[in-house]
Design an enzyme around this catalytic site. Structure first.
Site, PDB file in Angstrom:
ATOM      1  N   CYS A  87       0.834  -1.215   0.000  1.00  0.00           N
ATOM      2  CA  CYS A  87       0.000   0.000   0.000  1.00  0.00           C
ATOM      3  C   CYS A  87       0.865   1.260   0.000  1.00  0.00           C
ATOM      4  O   CYS A  87       1.833   1.356   0.756  1.00  0.00           O
ATOM      5  CB  CYS A  87      -0.921  -0.022   1.221  1.00  0.00           C
ATOM      6  SG  CYS A  87      -2.048   1.372   1.242  1.00  0.00           S
ATOM      7  N   CYS A  91       0.537   4.722   6.957  1.00  0.00           N
ATOM      8  CA  CYS A  91      -0.093   4.575   8.278  1.00  0.00           C
ATOM      9  C   CYS A  91       0.859   3.810   9.200  1.00  0.00           C
ATOM     10  O   CYS A  91       1.193   2.648   8.911  1.00  0.00           O
ATOM     11  CB  CYS A  91      -1.419   3.841   8.136  1.00  0.00           C
ATOM     12  SG  CYS A  91      -2.421   4.437   6.762  1.00  0.00           S
ATOM     13  N   CYS A  94       0.370   0.096  10.305  1.00  0.00           N
ATOM     14  CA  CYS A  94      -0.116  -0.914   9.361  1.00  0.00           C
ATOM     15  C   CYS A  94       0.978  -1.791   8.750  1.00  0.00           C
ATOM     16  O   CYS A  94       1.916  -1.293   8.112  1.00  0.00           O
ATOM     17  CB  CYS A  94      -0.910  -0.241   8.243  1.00  0.00           C
ATOM     18  SG  CYS A  94      -1.706  -1.476   7.182  1.00  0.00           S
ATOM     19  N   CYS A 131     -16.628  -9.247   5.340  1.00  0.00           N
ATOM     20  CA  CYS A 131     -15.957  -7.962   5.122  1.00  0.00           C
ATOM     21  C   CYS A 131     -14.702  -8.173   4.290  1.00  0.00           C
ATOM     22  O   CYS A 131     -13.844  -8.974   4.655  1.00  0.00           O
ATOM     23  CB  CYS A 131     -15.532  -7.357   6.453  1.00  0.00           C
ATOM     24  SG  CYS A 131     -16.869  -7.157   7.608  1.00  0.00           S
ATOM     25  N   CYS A 162     -19.557  -6.144   3.385  1.00  0.00           N
ATOM     26  CA  CYS A 162     -18.858  -4.928   3.808  1.00  0.00           C
ATOM     27  C   CYS A 162     -17.548  -4.884   3.036  1.00  0.00           C
ATOM     28  O   CYS A 162     -16.949  -5.928   2.768  1.00  0.00           O
ATOM     29  CB  CYS A 162     -18.580  -4.983   5.311  1.00  0.00           C
ATOM     30  SG  CYS A 162     -17.637  -3.563   5.904  1.00  0.00           S
ATOM     31  N   CYS A 222     -19.470   2.130   8.444  1.00  0.00           N
ATOM     32  CA  CYS A 222     -18.717   1.447   9.495  1.00  0.00           C
ATOM     33  C   CYS A 222     -17.472   2.291   9.717  1.00  0.00           C
ATOM     34  O   CYS A 222     -16.637   2.398   8.818  1.00  0.00           O
ATOM     35  CB  CYS A 222     -18.342   0.031   9.039  1.00  0.00           C
ATOM     36  SG  CYS A 222     -17.231  -0.815  10.181  1.00  0.00           S
ATOM     37  N   ARG A 294     -17.949  -2.582  17.696  1.00  0.00           N
ATOM     38  CA  ARG A 294     -17.226  -3.832  17.436  1.00  0.00           C
ATOM     39  C   ARG A 294     -15.899  -3.895  18.179  1.00  0.00           C
ATOM     40  O   ARG A 294     -15.054  -3.004  18.055  1.00  0.00           O
ATOM     41  CB  ARG A 294     -16.979  -3.999  15.932  1.00  0.00           C
ATOM     42  CG  ARG A 294     -16.257  -5.322  15.643  1.00  0.00           C
ATOM     43  CD  ARG A 294     -16.161  -5.642  14.172  1.00  0.00           C
ATOM     44  NE  ARG A 294     -17.464  -5.658  13.561  1.00  0.00           N
ATOM     45  CZ  ARG A 294     -17.732  -5.118  12.372  1.00  0.00           C
ATOM     46  NH1 ARG A 294     -16.792  -4.508  11.694  1.00  0.00           N
ATOM     47  NH2 ARG A 294     -18.931  -5.181  11.879  1.00  0.00           N
TER      48      ARG A 294
HETATM   49  N1  SAM Z   1      -6.653   0.549   3.080  1.00  0.00           N
HETATM   50  C1  SAM Z   1      -7.940   0.776   3.581  1.00  0.00           C
HETATM   51  C2  SAM Z   1      -8.003   1.869   4.610  1.00  0.00           C
HETATM   52  O1  SAM Z   1      -7.005   2.163   5.257  1.00  0.00           O
HETATM   53  O2  SAM Z   1      -9.077   2.417   4.779  1.00  0.00           O
HETATM   54  C3  SAM Z   1      -8.603  -0.469   4.146  1.00  0.00           C
HETATM   55  C4  SAM Z   1      -7.798  -1.461   4.950  1.00  0.00           C
HETATM   56  S1  SAM Z   1      -7.107  -0.894   6.486  1.00  0.00           S
HETATM   57  C5  SAM Z   1      -6.047  -2.224   6.896  1.00  0.00           C
HETATM   58  C6  SAM Z   1      -8.479  -0.969   7.590  1.00  0.00           C
HETATM   59  C7  SAM Z   1      -8.247  -0.583   9.035  1.00  0.00           C
HETATM   60  O3  SAM Z   1      -7.530  -1.604   9.712  1.00  0.00           O
HETATM   61  C8  SAM Z   1      -7.445   0.665   9.326  1.00  0.00           C
HETATM   62  O4  SAM Z   1      -8.184   1.831   9.170  1.00  0.00           O
HETATM   63  C9  SAM Z   1      -7.086   0.447  10.789  1.00  0.00           C
HETATM   64  O5  SAM Z   1      -8.082   1.009  11.621  1.00  0.00           O
HETATM   65  C10 SAM Z   1      -7.076  -1.062  10.926  1.00  0.00           C
HETATM   66  N2  SAM Z   1      -5.730  -1.567  11.208  1.00  0.00           N
HETATM   67  C11 SAM Z   1      -4.732  -1.702  10.319  1.00  0.00           C
HETATM   68  N3  SAM Z   1      -3.607  -2.157  10.917  1.00  0.00           N
HETATM   69  C12 SAM Z   1      -3.925  -2.325  12.222  1.00  0.00           C
HETATM   70  C13 SAM Z   1      -3.176  -2.768  13.355  1.00  0.00           C
HETATM   71  N4  SAM Z   1      -1.903  -3.113  13.267  1.00  0.00           N
HETATM   72  N5  SAM Z   1      -3.809  -2.820  14.547  1.00  0.00           N
HETATM   73  C14 SAM Z   1      -5.109  -2.458  14.652  1.00  0.00           C
HETATM   74  N6  SAM Z   1      -5.842  -2.031  13.611  1.00  0.00           N
HETATM   75  C15 SAM Z   1      -5.267  -1.954  12.422  1.00  0.00           C
HETATM   76 FE1  SF4 Z   2      -2.858   1.156   3.381  1.00  0.00          FE
HETATM   77 FE2  SF4 Z   2      -2.774  -0.013   5.741  1.00  0.00          FE
HETATM   78 FE3  SF4 Z   2      -3.094   2.601   5.603  1.00  0.00          FE
HETATM   79 FE4  SF4 Z   2      -5.108   0.952   4.779  1.00  0.00          FE
HETATM   80  S1  SF4 Z   2      -4.289   1.183   6.851  1.00  0.00           S
HETATM   81  S2  SF4 Z   2      -4.336   2.807   3.748  1.00  0.00           S
HETATM   82  S3  SF4 Z   2      -3.871  -0.741   3.962  1.00  0.00           S
HETATM   83  S4  SF4 Z   2      -1.275   1.460   4.923  1.00  0.00           S
END
Ligand code: SAM
Ligand code: SF4
Ligand code: DTB
Length: 359
Positions: A87, A91, A94, A131, A162, A222, A294
């Protein structure tokens, strides 16, 4: 008025979300607060809820919860990563960001048949919602055809759908709604003030814009966030204030405990006290009484007792299955055993949310 003084007299009330009759309190303040859902919460009020003695906060959250939901039912969703890794966003929490070395390899979008096979398995395992998540900043128009086939295929199995695909334009949201997508997940993740510490490749306003497109499209929203990223209690209160002051509350509010993944910048962050996580759930329940709250990522590291307290605080939805997107989740047998011990039944299929005017 304090809920500690509420009368023991209980009156049945119609739950606006599930349509079932539940036992509520006849306390006047509770009736006002829980039936007339509020969208004008102030930071000070929310902070005061966080600062309550733990027992008072949980009692109050449970009272609100019982007034709106069957307190012994929890909705189960199953997650599938349909496009993993690589990606472009940064973040800091992530494992799928291309900016960090986490051992998660970039993969292509799964094909529709493979997704359908996973959805059938999820249904057999008792999930009422499927989802699908993609590690995208936003979907490309060339991928929309396959995405729509997935929505329609999973819906045909009789499950709710979802998706979480990153930022959407108004036109993309409308297309997904038209295909029948029930929920779109798009988290604000933290407070506006703390956001820049966690993500630099997009702004808080970008998130709010997509949420507005989703709301306008008619899909259910959501939206929640992550705690345990080194934020303060005021930041947690601020995140919940953003959600609870939306003109219409998200129908589903995931509260994630950070899963620390080696290679991400947030690895090594001080662990958040689990009681503070439970407080966050309780405050979310009080602020957004009609929403499904949730208990999301982080359950694998939680004890059964901690999860039981989350349900007592008003959490009424979980992700089931051994995997979230890329990280672990409790075994199905373990969750079934916990539900048995707590006398919790899963919702078969969640009734559509019917918000009252003005929410
Ligand atoms: N890329 C899209 C986005 O960011 O909206 C969808 C997938 S992203 C992985 C969805 C959510 O997963 C993020 O907004 C975050 O809240 C959660 N998430 C990702 N990594 C995480 C982690 N290590 N621990 C807890 N929640 C996490
Ligand atoms: Fe990409 Fe992870 Fe951020 Fe979603 S949370 S936008 S998958 S880096
Ligand atoms: C949400 O709030 N939590 C889920 C879902 N929405 C998409 C994702 C949790 C991901 C945890 C880290 C991983 O497994 O990669």
């Amino acid at each position: 008025m304090s809920y500690a003084s509420q009368s023991d007299v209980q009156t049945p009330a119609e739950n606006p979300v599930t349509g079932t009759t539940v036992i509520g309190s006849s306390d006047a303040a509770l009736q006002t607060e829980s039936n007339g859902v509020r969208n004008d919460w102030s930071q000070a009020e929310i902070r005061a809820l966080f600062d309550l003695p733990f027992n008072d906060l949980l009692f109050r959250a449970q009272a609100v919860h019982r007034h709106h939901f069957d307190a012994n039912r929890v909705q189960k969703s199953r997650l599938l990563s349909i496009k993993t890794g690589g990606c472009p966003e940064d973040c800091k929490y992530c494992p799928q960001s291309a900016h960090f070395e986490t051992g998660v390899d970039a993969e292509k979008l799964m094909n529709v048949d493979a997704v359908m096979a996973q959805a059938r398995e999820a249904k057999d395992g008792g999930a009422s919602r499927f989802c699908m998540g993609a590690a995208w900043r936003s979907p490309k128009d060339r991928d929309m055809g396959a995405i729509i086939d997935m929505v329609q295929g999973v819906k045909a199995l009789g499950m709710e759908t979802c998706m979480t695909l990153g930022m959407l334009s108004g036109a993309q949201a409308a297309r997904l709604a038209e295909a029948g997508l029930d929920y779109y997940n798009h988290n604000i993740d933290t407070s506006e003030e703390f956001y820049g510490e966690i993500i630099t490749t997009r702004t808080y306003q970008d998130r709010l814009d997509t949420l507005e497109h989703v709301r306008q499209s008619g899909m259910n929203v959501c939206c929640g966030g992550i705690v345990g990223m080194g934020e303060s209690r005021d930041h947690r209160a601020g995140m919940l204030m953003t959600l609870a002051t939306m003109p219409k509350h998200p129908e589903s509010v995931p509260i994630n405990m950070l899963v620390q993944v080696e290679g991400t910048p947030l690895t090594g962050t001080d662990q958040l006290d689990i009681l503070e996580f439970i407080r966050t759930i309780a405050v979310a329940r009080i602020l957004m009484p009609n929403s499904f709250v949730r208990l999301s990522a982080g359950r694998e590291a939680m004890t059964d007792e901690a999860q039981a307290l989350c349900f007592l605080a008003g959490a009424n939805s979980i992700f089931c299955g051994e995997k979230l997107l890329t990280t672990g989740n409790p075994e199905v047998d373990q969750d079934d055993a916990l539900f048995d011990r707590l006398g919790i039944e899963p919702y078969e299929v969640e009734e559509p949310y019917e918000a009252e005017a003005g929410e």
